[in-house]
Scaffold this active site. Structure first.
Site, PDB file in Angstrom:
ATOM      1  N   GLU A  42      34.073  -1.909  20.015  1.00 37.00           N
ATOM      2  CA  GLU A  42      35.371  -2.472  20.402  1.00 37.00           C
ATOM      3  C   GLU A  42      36.504  -1.488  20.115  1.00 37.00           C
ATOM      4  O   GLU A  42      36.311  -0.453  19.472  1.00 37.00           O
ATOM      5  CB  GLU A  42      35.581  -3.811  19.683  1.00 37.00           C
ATOM      6  CG  GLU A  42      34.519  -4.824  20.101  1.00 37.00           C
ATOM      7  CD  GLU A  42      34.786  -6.235  19.624  1.00 37.00           C
ATOM      8  OE1 GLU A  42      35.618  -6.438  18.706  1.00 37.00           O
ATOM      9  OE2 GLU A  42      34.142  -7.149  20.189  1.00 37.00           O
ATOM     10  N   GLU A  53      24.943  -2.832  26.222  1.00 43.24           N
ATOM     11  CA  GLU A  53      24.000  -2.433  27.282  1.00 43.24           C
ATOM     12  C   GLU A  53      24.388  -1.079  27.874  1.00 43.24           C
ATOM     13  O   GLU A  53      23.542  -0.222  28.140  1.00 43.24           O
ATOM     14  CB  GLU A  53      23.984  -3.477  28.415  1.00 43.24           C
ATOM     15  CG  GLU A  53      23.538  -4.862  27.992  1.00 43.24           C
ATOM     16  CD  GLU A  53      24.685  -5.758  27.534  1.00 43.24           C
ATOM     17  OE1 GLU A  53      25.632  -5.268  26.903  1.00 43.24           O
ATOM     18  OE2 GLU A  53      24.607  -6.963  27.817  1.00 43.24           O
ATOM     19  N   CYS A  83      26.937  -9.301  30.733  1.00 43.92           N
ATOM     20  CA  CYS A  83      28.110  -9.571  31.576  1.00 43.92           C
ATOM     21  C   CYS A  83      27.887  -8.992  32.974  1.00 43.92           C
ATOM     22  O   CYS A  83      26.988  -8.161  33.197  1.00 43.92           O
ATOM     23  CB  CYS A  83      29.381  -9.001  30.938  1.00 43.92           C
ATOM     24  SG  CYS A  83      29.535  -7.218  31.083  1.00 43.92           S
TER      25      CYS A  83
END
Ligand code: THU
Length: 127
Positions: A42, A53, A83
């Site tokens: 992050e 991923e 996602c």
């Protein structure tokens, strides 16, 4: 096929997720048997965040390995589904048989084909 479940949980331990506190780990299995790990990274500028991923994919491709067989994903305390952006990123290198394994823990997991999770994916050939 033996999926790298343990490796995905090890990768999750490395996650840098001080903003969401949602740690994700991924382990990408290539055709030659090599396993590449990734965790989410992050950033204080939130959209700069990279998913686990794609970190694993980047490690494989930077190592010259683009023949992907399967990816194990683990995140939070339940099944963690990739996602949409990561599904498209995986589709670049995955063939029709590429497996996405969602691991809740070391013994419970669900296995999908990427084509089930991203039918009719975008490509430049429109095929
Ligand atoms: N995240 C992943 O690492 N992979 C996904 O497929 C979905 C979301 C991360 C990004 C962010 O650090 C955290 O999970 C919460 O969205």
């Amino acid at each position: 096929m033996k999926y790298p479940i343990k490796e995905a949980f090890e990768a999750k331990e490395k996650a840098y997720a001080p903003y969401s506190n949602f740690k994700v780990g991924a382990a990408l299995l290539c055709e030659d048997g090599r396993i590449y790990r990734g965790c989410n990274i992050e950033n204080a500028s939130y959209p700069v965040t990279i998913c686990a991923e794609r970190v694993a994919m980047a490690a494989a491709v930077a190592d010259g390995n683009t023949k992907f067989k399967a990816i194990v994903i683990t995140g939070g305390d339940n099944y963690c589904s990739p996602c949409g952006l990561c599904r498209q990123a995986l589709a670049e290198f995955a063939d029709g048989d590429f497996k996405v394994v969602l691991a809740k823990n070391e013994t419970e997991s669900k296995v999908y084909k990427l084509s089930e999770l991203l039918p009719e994916s975008f490509n430049l050939k429109n095929d």
